[in-house]
Design a protein around this motif. Structure first.
Motif, short mmCIF file in Angstrom:
data_model
loop_
_atom_site.label_atom_id
_atom_site.label_comp_id
_atom_site.label_asym_id
_atom_site.label_seq_id
_atom_site.Cartn_x
_atom_site.Cartn_y
_atom_site.Cartn_z
N TYR A 37 0.87 -1.20 0.02
CA TYR A 37 -0.08 -0.09 0.10
C TYR A 37 0.99 1.25 -0.01
CZ TYR A 37 -3.78 3.44 1.19
OH TYR A 37 -4.37 4.41 1.04
N ARG A 57 1.12 4.18 -2.87
CA ARG A 57 0.57 5.86 -2.55
C ARG A 57 1.94 6.59 -2.68
NH1 ARG A 57 -4.09 6.87 0.01
NH2 ARG A 57 -3.86 8.81 -1.26
N ASP A 65 -0.22 13.35 10.31
CA ASP A 65 -1.31 13.75 9.33
C ASP A 65 -1.34 12.89 8.10
OD1 ASP A 65 -1.61 15.94 11.00
OD2 ASP A 65 -1.23 17.51 9.78
N LEU A 66 -0.37 12.69 7.52
CA LEU A 66 -0.50 11.68 6.25
C LEU A 66 -0.81 10.49 6.58
CD1 LEU A 66 -0.06 11.95 3.11
CD2 LEU A 66 2.45 11.04 3.54
N LEU A 82 -2.57 9.33 8.81
CA LEU A 82 -4.24 9.50 9.65
C LEU A 82 -4.95 9.35 8.18
CD1 LEU A 82 -5.73 9.67 11.87
CD2 LEU A 82 -5.49 12.19 11.98
N VAL A 83 -4.33 10.35 7.34
CA VAL A 83 -5.29 10.52 5.80
C VAL A 83 -4.95 8.95 5.21
CG1 VAL A 83 -5.03 11.34 3.46
CG2 VAL A 83 -4.99 12.84 5.64
N TRP A 84 -4.16 8.49 5.06
CA TRP A 84 -3.97 7.26 4.56
C TRP A 84 -4.64 6.07 5.07
CZ3 TRP A 84 1.79 7.07 2.25
CH2 TRP A 84 1.84 8.02 1.26
N HIS A 96 -7.31 6.39 6.67
CA HIS A 96 -8.73 6.18 6.08
C HIS A 96 -8.86 5.88 4.56
CE1 HIS A 96 -12.43 7.54 7.79
NE2 HIS A 96 -12.72 7.33 6.38
N ASP A 97 -8.05 6.41 3.86
CA ASP A 97 -8.11 5.81 2.45
C ASP A 97 -8.04 4.31 2.32
OD1 ASP A 97 -8.26 8.56 1.56
OD2 ASP A 97 -5.94 8.77 1.26
N GLU A 131 -11.26 2.96 3.41
CA GLU A 131 -12.30 3.12 2.40
C GLU A 131 -12.11 2.01 1.12
OE1 GLU A 131 -14.92 5.12 1.86
OE2 GLU A 131 -14.56 5.12 3.92
#
Lengths: 384, 384
Positions: free
Chosen positions: A40, A44, A161-162, A164-166, A168-169, A172
């Motif tokens: 993953y 990314r 932050d990154l 955290l964002v990833w 979630h991605d 999803e």
């Protein structure tokens, strides 16, 4: 394909084809999670490098280092065994979606670790520099302008932050079907806020020196127990379509096991563990409000041991504590019976978790594997 | 219900019932977004307070302050008009889902703002203390233990994390149908990484003093243009089911408008705007690599104005720059023709955006409203 010897070969895997994930998740969940993380993150990184190679080679590479160095994959394992224990299958499309959700937990954990190390001023993590230190080192090595430590801190904020964002991605895009996604949503949503609340209470506790044992257990629960065991089990069970009673049992077992896990971490942080060398005593230095110190202060007060209380209070929150001072603190904690009291509490919590799991009616092989996992995270060695 | 006079009363609203969102989003998108933010934050605060009132009254209340004080709701407006321009309806279930997704953009923006102010050391935001300052003030007022500024910084990291997590929760729970969700996913996913990449490049630029005008435009695009205009338009269009050509047009218009918006912000930051008092000059002090300063340095070099170049270089990244030094920098930027060059670039970019929008075949009333919105964000006043 050569099969590695293992004490936990799952029956169904004997004549199955080689697992697409590099290992059978029942045999070695951590290896599967490691593979999924690598894939993953590589994907990314490649995407992000298209808009900025600088960003990729700085922020993403440090994040990848943190994540791939990352330990025992405890949280994904609980999610997996929650799923398996509630009837989820060990392979196939649904199993792969569940493993991806489990992998997302490691990215959440990476955010927590990166931001936590920054807040605690921890210089290292798992034998390598903490993210903010790695960024500061790169700044220094490149001879850039400005203060390297400020740069390191800010880049670490962004790396967290990154993650955290990833996280979630990945959640999803894991491929849960609509029903599983709906079932998982409440736990997933609650957990992410709880992690932040727990980190704040930890920070706040360092600023107030709260010392009630009950309050410190609540912080232990929120800051680590909840998202290490209870919510992963909850997520696995919910995705498997478990009913409310089974979910409630797993959550209760998870709550007890999670607090026991944090109490063990508190002990290891002060007393160390076999073969791990001198413990850091960071909780003492940071003034964290742990059950261990709260119990010690309570006992010192109850028995009017004013000198012991004074020494403890002087040590807690003293960032310049020398190794010999820390040894004195350890002696005090032992003589006051606090260390024993924490061990006793760990035993009680573990026994509660194991009893609840035994009565929950879990499917094999989770019926055996989940209790074993609980025992592993509370035993006398650094867990994580 | 009394209707406020407005230049933009949408025809369909004449005999419609009072809007459930407190205003007609075509008339006053910002008011609707404000209402949705208030409702959502109140609900999340209530939930979170059940596990910790301390967390709610500290972290969440500061976050709510930041978010509700929050400006013009530019990003949600672009999303809304992207949706409307591609045939999306102004009311009903789908419209409400779209407005919630638009509201999520404001939470992403809150994270960016909180973490950005911390990194830039900005003491205030929109006339109130920045989040990290508000937290430090609370720490001081309560007479807590430890360094108030460290506490403020760490609590601000957590408040930003919370905004990021809630942005995602709101996106998830907005109520998009499966098709719209699939269409929106790529833009939503890309945007969140891009925001972080842009912030990093901004930070990195301050450390290297990159001064190529082209590179500074790329940073302007990534750090603000992309997620202020292009991605919101993209999201709105994708949710409305627009085809690839229409999406490409909106993205192109958004790219030009977004960079123009950032160039305007750069100018306002150094030269101020009518009636806004003395500008902060923060970009100069932070050593941010803006198109404005990059052009000025390029021109100084091209015309061998060594003294001008030296003065500029000394000023850029000098945190202790006095007001009179800043005035000298302004004079230099003007005399070198850099300010005019930026104005010209803003005009070109705006013209490009407006031409593309005109030819895109948008539905009314977006056909008029979207160009008006573009004009508003690039005009000579602080935009946000």
């Amino acid at each position: 394909m050569q099969r590695r010897p293992s004490a936990h070969v799952h029956e169904a895997s004997h004549d199955a084809p080689p697992h697409a994930l590099g290992a059978d998740p029942d045999q070695d969940t951590a290896a599967v999670i490691g593979t999924l993380l690598e894939r993953y993150l590589a994907q990314r990184r490649e995407e992000a490098a298209r808009s900025s190679e600088q960003f990729a080679q700085d922020v993403i590479d440090v994040l990848i280092d943190v994540v791939l160095r990352g330990g025992k994959r405890t949280r994904p394992a609980f999610l997996w065994w929650g799923w398996r224990g509630c009837g989820g299958e060990s392979r196939g499309t649904n199993a792969e979606a569940v493993l991806k959700v489990a992998t997302a937990l490691e990215l959440l954990q990476a955010c927590a670790v990166i931001h936590d190390d920054l807040m605690d001023g921890s210089p290292s993590r798992r034998g390598a520099p903490a993210a903010h230190v790695a960024f500061a080192d790169r700044h220094r090595a490149a001879g850039l302008r400005g203060d390297p430590d400020d740069f390191g801190a800010y880049a670490a904020v962004l790396a967290g932050d990154l993650a955290l964002v990833w996280a979630h991605d990945l959640f999803e895009s894991a491929g849960l079907d609509a029903k599983a996604r709906r079932a998982a949503a409440p736990a997933w949503q609650a957990m992410r806020t709880e992690i932040i609340a727990g980190q704040y209470l930890d920070l706040y506790g360092q600023s107030t020196g709260v010392d009630s044992p009950e309050e410190s257990l609540r912080v232990a629960y929120l800051k680590s127990g909840l998202y290490t065991v209870e919510r992963p089990l909850h997520l696995g069970a919910a995705i498997a379509g478990a009913g409310p009673d089974l979910i409630a049992s797993l959550r209760r077992a998870g709550r007890s096991a999670g607090v026991a896990f944090q109490l063990r971490n508190d002990l290891v942080g002060v007393f160390g563990s076999d073969g791990s060398g001198e413990p850091s005593g960071d909780d003492i230095k940071d003034g964290a409000s742990t059950y261990l110190t709260a119990i010690a202060l309570q006992r010192a007060r109850a028995h009017s041991r004013h000198e012991a209380e004074r020494q403890l209070r002087d040590a807690i929150g003293n960032r310049d504590l020398a190794p010999e001072d820390l040894r004195r603190v350890r002696d005090l904690l032992t003589r006051l019976g606090a260390a024993d009291a924490v061990e006793t509490r760990i035993e009680q919590l573990t026994a509660d978790a194991l009893t609840v799991l035994e009565q929950a009616g879990l499917q094999a092989p989770a019926r055996e594997r989940l209790p074993a996992l609980v025992r592993r995270i509370v035993e006398k060695r650094p867990a994580g």
